[in-house]
Design an enzyme around this catalytic site. Structure first.
Site, PDB file in Angstrom:
ATOM      1  N   LYS A 115      55.553  39.519 -41.586  1.00 36.62           N
ATOM      2  CA  LYS A 115      54.499  38.679 -40.998  1.00 36.62           C
ATOM      3  C   LYS A 115      53.141  38.992 -41.616  1.00 36.62           C
ATOM      4  O   LYS A 115      52.426  38.097 -42.056  1.00 36.62           O
ATOM      5  CB  LYS A 115      54.425  38.912 -39.482  1.00 36.62           C
ATOM      6  CG  LYS A 115      53.200  38.301 -38.834  1.00 36.62           C
ATOM      7  CD  LYS A 115      53.136  38.599 -37.348  1.00 36.62           C
ATOM      8  CE  LYS A 115      52.485  39.897 -36.981  1.00 36.62           C
ATOM      9  NZ  LYS A 115      51.016  39.901 -36.957  1.00 36.62           N
ATOM     10  N   ASN A 116      52.807  40.284 -41.639  1.00 33.80           N
ATOM     11  CA  ASN A 116      51.457  40.649 -42.067  1.00 33.80           C
ATOM     12  C   ASN A 116      51.208  40.354 -43.538  1.00 33.80           C
ATOM     13  O   ASN A 116      50.062  40.200 -43.958  1.00 33.80           O
ATOM     14  CB  ASN A 116      51.186  42.132 -41.768  1.00 33.80           C
ATOM     15  CG  ASN A 116      50.960  42.362 -40.286  1.00 33.80           C
ATOM     16  OD1 ASN A 116      50.893  41.397 -39.512  1.00 33.80           O
ATOM     17  ND2 ASN A 116      50.854  43.610 -39.886  1.00 33.80           N
ATOM     18  N   CYS A 172      40.454  42.164 -28.967  1.00 31.20           N
ATOM     19  CA  CYS A 172      41.819  41.892 -28.533  1.00 31.20           C
ATOM     20  C   CYS A 172      42.270  43.060 -27.695  1.00 31.20           C
ATOM     21  O   CYS A 172      41.565  44.058 -27.574  1.00 31.20           O
ATOM     22  CB  CYS A 172      42.741  41.649 -29.711  1.00 31.20           C
ATOM     23  SG  CYS A 172      43.210  43.137 -30.550  1.00 31.20           S
ATOM     24  N   ARG A 205      38.207  45.906 -32.422  1.00 24.22           N
ATOM     25  CA  ARG A 205      38.541  45.355 -33.734  1.00 24.22           C
ATOM     26  C   ARG A 205      37.431  44.505 -34.342  1.00 24.22           C
ATOM     27  O   ARG A 205      37.580  43.290 -34.533  1.00 24.22           O
ATOM     28  CB  ARG A 205      39.842  44.546 -33.666  1.00 24.22           C
ATOM     29  CG  ARG A 205      41.033  45.407 -33.352  1.00 24.22           C
ATOM     30  CD  ARG A 205      42.298  44.606 -33.291  1.00 24.22           C
ATOM     31  NE  ARG A 205      43.035  44.619 -34.542  1.00 24.22           N
ATOM     32  CZ  ARG A 205      44.198  44.018 -34.696  1.00 24.22           C
ATOM     33  NH1 ARG A 205      44.732  43.349 -33.726  1.00 24.22           N
ATOM     34  NH2 ARG A 205      44.826  44.073 -35.861  1.00 24.22           N
ATOM     35  N   ASP A 225      51.695  50.311 -35.833  1.00 23.91           N
ATOM     36  CA  ASP A 225      52.508  49.187 -35.351  1.00 23.91           C
ATOM     37  C   ASP A 225      53.916  49.612 -34.912  1.00 23.91           C
ATOM     38  O   ASP A 225      54.665  48.792 -34.388  1.00 23.91           O
ATOM     39  CB  ASP A 225      52.615  48.103 -36.434  1.00 23.91           C
ATOM     40  CG  ASP A 225      51.344  47.280 -36.530  1.00 23.91           C
ATOM     41  OD1 ASP A 225      50.457  47.438 -35.673  1.00 23.91           O
ATOM     42  OD2 ASP A 225      51.233  46.462 -37.475  1.00 23.91           O
ATOM     43  N   ARG A 261      55.340  35.902 -31.619  1.00 23.59           N
ATOM     44  CA  ARG A 261      54.313  35.951 -32.662  1.00 23.59           C
ATOM     45  C   ARG A 261      54.790  36.775 -33.856  1.00 23.59           C
ATOM     46  O   ARG A 261      54.323  36.558 -34.971  1.00 23.59           O
ATOM     47  CB  ARG A 261      53.032  36.605 -32.117  1.00 23.59           C
ATOM     48  CG  ARG A 261      52.267  35.789 -31.124  1.00 23.59           C
ATOM     49  CD  ARG A 261      50.956  36.462 -30.820  1.00 23.59           C
ATOM     50  NE  ARG A 261      50.333  36.898 -32.066  1.00 23.59           N
ATOM     51  CZ  ARG A 261      49.503  37.923 -32.183  1.00 23.59           C
ATOM     52  NH1 ARG A 261      49.184  38.627 -31.150  1.00 23.59           N
ATOM     53  NH2 ARG A 261      48.986  38.231 -33.354  1.00 23.59           N
TER      54      ARG A 261
HETATM   55  C1  UD1 Z   1      46.379  45.158 -39.796  1.00 19.92           C
HETATM   56  C2  UD1 Z   1      47.673  44.606 -39.254  1.00 19.92           C
HETATM   57  C3  UD1 Z   1      48.000  45.246 -37.927  1.00 19.92           C
HETATM   58  C4  UD1 Z   1      47.984  46.764 -38.044  1.00 19.92           C
HETATM   59  C5  UD1 Z   1      46.698  47.253 -38.690  1.00 19.92           C
HETATM   60  C6  UD1 Z   1      46.702  48.750 -38.978  1.00 19.92           C
HETATM   61  C7  UD1 Z   1      47.694  42.317 -40.086  1.00 19.92           C
HETATM   62  C8  UD1 Z   1      47.673  40.880 -39.746  1.00 19.92           C
HETATM   63  N1  UD1 Z   1      47.554  43.165 -39.061  1.00 19.92           N
HETATM   64  O1  UD1 Z   1      45.351  44.810 -38.878  1.00 19.92           O
HETATM   65  O2  UD1 Z   1      49.276  44.805 -37.499  1.00 19.92           O
HETATM   66  O3  UD1 Z   1      48.112  47.340 -36.766  1.00 19.92           O
HETATM   67  O4  UD1 Z   1      46.476  46.568 -39.932  1.00 19.92           O
HETATM   68  O5  UD1 Z   1      47.771  49.084 -39.788  1.00 19.92           O
HETATM   69  O6  UD1 Z   1      47.880  42.695 -41.222  1.00 19.92           O
HETATM   70  N2  UD1 Z   1      37.924  48.032 -38.190  1.00 19.92           N
HETATM   71  C9  UD1 Z   1      36.551  48.023 -38.054  1.00 19.92           C
HETATM   72  N3  UD1 Z   1      35.826  47.118 -38.782  1.00 19.92           N
HETATM   73  C10 UD1 Z   1      36.422  46.238 -39.647  1.00 19.92           C
HETATM   74  C11 UD1 Z   1      37.822  46.262 -39.782  1.00 19.92           C
HETATM   75  C12 UD1 Z   1      38.549  47.168 -39.043  1.00 19.92           C
HETATM   76  O7  UD1 Z   1      35.981  48.809 -37.295  1.00 19.92           O
HETATM   77  O8  UD1 Z   1      35.711  45.429 -40.263  1.00 19.92           O
HETATM   78  C13 UD1 Z   1      38.722  49.017 -37.429  1.00 19.92           C
HETATM   79  C14 UD1 Z   1      39.722  48.367 -36.470  1.00 19.92           C
HETATM   80  O9  UD1 Z   1      39.116  48.058 -35.243  1.00 19.92           O
HETATM   81  C15 UD1 Z   1      40.764  49.450 -36.360  1.00 19.92           C
HETATM   82  C16 UD1 Z   1      40.774  50.102 -37.751  1.00 19.92           C
HETATM   83  O10 UD1 Z   1      39.537  49.716 -38.345  1.00 19.92           O
HETATM   84  O11 UD1 Z   1      40.369  50.409 -35.399  1.00 19.92           O
HETATM   85  C17 UD1 Z   1      41.894  49.656 -38.658  1.00 19.92           C
HETATM   86  O12 UD1 Z   1      41.974  48.246 -38.666  1.00 19.92           O
HETATM   87  P1  UD1 Z   1      42.547  47.411 -39.875  1.00 19.92           P
HETATM   88  O13 UD1 Z   1      43.269  48.320 -40.813  1.00 19.92           O
HETATM   89  O14 UD1 Z   1      41.461  46.574 -40.407  1.00 19.92           O
HETATM   90  O15 UD1 Z   1      43.607  46.493 -39.137  1.00 19.92           O
HETATM   91  P2  UD1 Z   1      43.834  44.939 -39.298  1.00 19.92           P
HETATM   92  O16 UD1 Z   1      43.678  44.561 -40.726  1.00 19.92           O
HETATM   93  O17 UD1 Z   1      43.043  44.220 -38.270  1.00 19.92           O
END
Ligand code: UD1
Length: 420
Positions: free
Chosen positions: A22-23, A116, A121, A306, A398
C-alpha cells in the site's frame, strides 16, 4: 458499518499471497503526475486508500484505467492543481501530490492533512524541503499554497530526523528541479527504493535511494514507464505472526525476507521458524507458545512501527514479560486497552508498554482507531478462546487486501458482518 466476527483457537495451515505494498503504491501513483505519458503500475492492491487516491488524481485530471491488479495512469494534462480538503483529510499520503504538481505546473494548492489518531503528524519537513527547492509557500485556511513560477531548483536538504513521507516527497519534486538535490538523513524504507526504481525507469536520475544520502539530478521532463509494486512488508509481517498466536504453518507467497528488517530477528527470537523458499516464506511456530521479546520501533531497518500493534498481540500470549517501546508516533498504543478487554495484561507508561504474557486471551467485542491496530486485534482474536467482534472494519479495508478471504483459506473462522 461492517464488523468482523472471528472464532479463535484454530491453527492456521495454508498459503497467503502477499499483496502489493500500500505505502509504495500510493507514492508511485502520485509519481504519475510528473509525466504527460502513461504510467503503468501492476500488483496494485485493491484497497480503500488506493481508491481514495484515484479519486483525488481524477480530480486533478489524471485518467485511470484499471485491469485486474494493474492500473494505467495518464496525466496528459493537469486540469486542476487544487487538492481539496475532503480528498486529503482521510488519507495523509494524498498530501504527496503537492510536490509533483508544483514541479510540473509551478503551482499547487493542497489541503493540510491534519492530525490523526496515532499522533499529530505534521508536514513541516515536507514543506521545508520544498521551500529549500525554491517554492514560495504560505498557509491559508487549512491549505498549503505553493508556487514556483520559474520551476524548482536543486538544493541540499538535511532532515533533522527521519521521515518516510518527506523523503519521498522531496525525491518526487527533485526529479524535475533544475540542478542537483541532495537529501541527507533520508529515510531508508524499502518503499523509497521502490519509488526511485520507478522514477529511474521514467528517466529520473537518482543515486542512493535506500541509503541515508540520496542524490537527484533534475531532468527537464519524465516519460511513461511500467512498474510492479513491491510486496507489502507490513502485511507480510502481520501474517507471519498469525501462526505465532494461533499455531500452524503458513506459506507467504511473494513475501521477501529482506524487506522485514529487524522484525525477522524479533519473530525468530519469539519462537517462529521462518524459512525462505523459492515459493515464498514459510512460517511456523516452534513450540506451544511464543516467548517474550523486547522491541523498540525505529526507522528501517529497525523494527517497524507499523508492526508494533501486531507484535503486542503476539506478546500478549507469549511466555514471559516483554517491553515494547514506540519511538516513531506519540500515541500509538490505543490497541492496548482493547487487547486488555480480551484479557491481555498490558501496562502503558508513556511510550513504553510492558506486556505480561497470559496463557490464553478470551474473545470480546473490540474496536480500533487505526489500521495496524485493527490488525493486531484480528491476530489476537485468531488465538483467543471464543468469539471476537472487531468493529470499524473500514480501517482494515484501508490497508489489508481481502483479509477475511486470505485468513479463511487457511482455516480461520472469520466472517464479515455487513452493517447498515
Ligand atoms: C509512513 C507510512 C506509515 C508509517 C510511517 C513510519 C505511508 C503512506 N505511511 O508515514 O505507515 O507508519 O511512514 O514508518 O507511507 N513528522 C514530522 N514532520 C514531518 C513529517 C513527519 O514531525 O514533516 C513526524 C511524524 O509525526 C512521525 C515521524 O515524523 O512522528 C515519522 O513520520 P514519517 O516517517 O514521515 O511517516 P509518514 O511518511 O507519515
Amino acid at each position: 458499518m461492517d464488523k468482523l466476527a472471528i472464532i479463535g483457537g484454530r491453527p492456521l495451515f495454508g498459503e497467503v499471497t502477499i499483496s502489493g505494498a500500500k505505502n509504495s503504491a500510493l507514492k508511485l501513483m502520485a509519481a504519475s503526475l510528473l509525466t504527460a505519458e502513461p504510467l503503468r503500475l501492476s500488483n496494485v492492491p485493491a484497497l480503500a486508500d488506493v481508491n481514495m487516491l484515484l479519486r483525488l488524481l481524477a480530480e486533478l485530471g489524471v485518467a485511470a484505467e484499471r485491469d485486474g491488479d494493474g492500473v494505467e495512469l495518464s496525466a496528459a494534462t493537469i486540469s486542476s492543481t487544487v487538492a481539496p480538503y475532503d480528498l486529503v483529510r482521510k488519507m495523509r499520503a494524498s498530501f504527496n501530490v503537492l510536490g509533483p504538481l508544483l514541479a510540473r505546473e509551478g503551482e499547487a494548492k493542497v489541503s493540510l492533512p491534519g492530525g490523526c489518531a496515532i499522533g499529530a503528524r505534521p508536514v513541516d519537513l515536507h514543506l521545508k524541503a520544498l521551500a529549500a527547492m525554491g517554492a514560495e509557500i504560505d498557509l491559508d485556511e487549512g491549505y498549503v499554497n505553493a508556487r514556483a513560477p520559474h520551476g524548482l531548483v536543486g538544493a541540499r536538504i538535511d532532515f533533522p530526523f527521519v521521515s518516510v513521507g518527506a523523503t519521498e516527497h522531496a525525491m518526487l519534486a527533485a526529479t524535475l528541479a533544475k540542478g542537483v538535490t541532495e537529501l541527507h538523513n533520508a529515510a531508508r524504507e524499502p518503499e523509497i527504493a521502490d519509488l526511485a526504481e520507478c522514477l529511474i525507469k521514467m528517466g529520473a536520475r537518482i543515486d542512493g535511494a535506500g541509503a541515508s544520502e540520496i542524490r537527484i539530478e533534475g531532468v527537464a521532463s519524465l516519460s511513461g514507464a511500467a512498474h510492479e509494486v513491491m510486496p507489502d512488508r507490513i502485511e507480510t509481517g502481520a501474517y507471519a505472526m498469525a501462526p505465532g498466536v494461533a499455531g500452524g504453518e503458513l506459506l507467504l507467497r511473494r513475501a521477501r525476507l529482506d524487506l522485514l528488517g529487524a522484525a525477522v530477528g524479533a519473530l525468530q527470537e519469539s519462537g517462529l521458524d521462518i524459512e525462505e523458499t523459492p515459493a515464498g516464506l514459510k512460517v511456523a511456530r516452534r513450540g506451544e507458545r511464543c516467548r517474550a521479546v523486547d522491541i523498540v520501533t525505529q526507522p528501517f531497518p529497525g523494527f517497524p512501527t507499523d508492526l508494533q500493534a501486531q507484535f503486542m498481540a503476539l506478546m500478549a500470549t507469549a511466555q514471559g514479560v516483554s517491553s515494547i517501546r514506540e519511538t516513531i508516533f506519540e500515541n500509538r498504543f490505543m490497541h492496548a486497552p482493547e487487547l486488555a478487554r480480551m484479557g491481555a495484561k498490558i501496562s502503558v507508561n508513556g511510550q513504553l508498554a510492558s506486556v505480561v504474557g497470559v496463557d490464553r486471551l478470551k474473545g470480546a467485542p473490540v474496536m480500533a482507531t487505526d489500521l495496524r491496530a485493527s490488525m493486531g486485534l484480528v491476530l489476537a482474536a485468531l488465538g483467543a478462546e471464543g468469539q471476537t467482534i472487531v468493529n470499524r472494519v473500514y480501517h482494515l479495508d484501508r490497508g489489508f487486501e481481502r483479509l477475511e478471504q486470505k485468513l479463511a483459506r487457511c482455516g480461520a473462522l472469520i466472517e464479515r458482518v455487513r452493517g447498515e
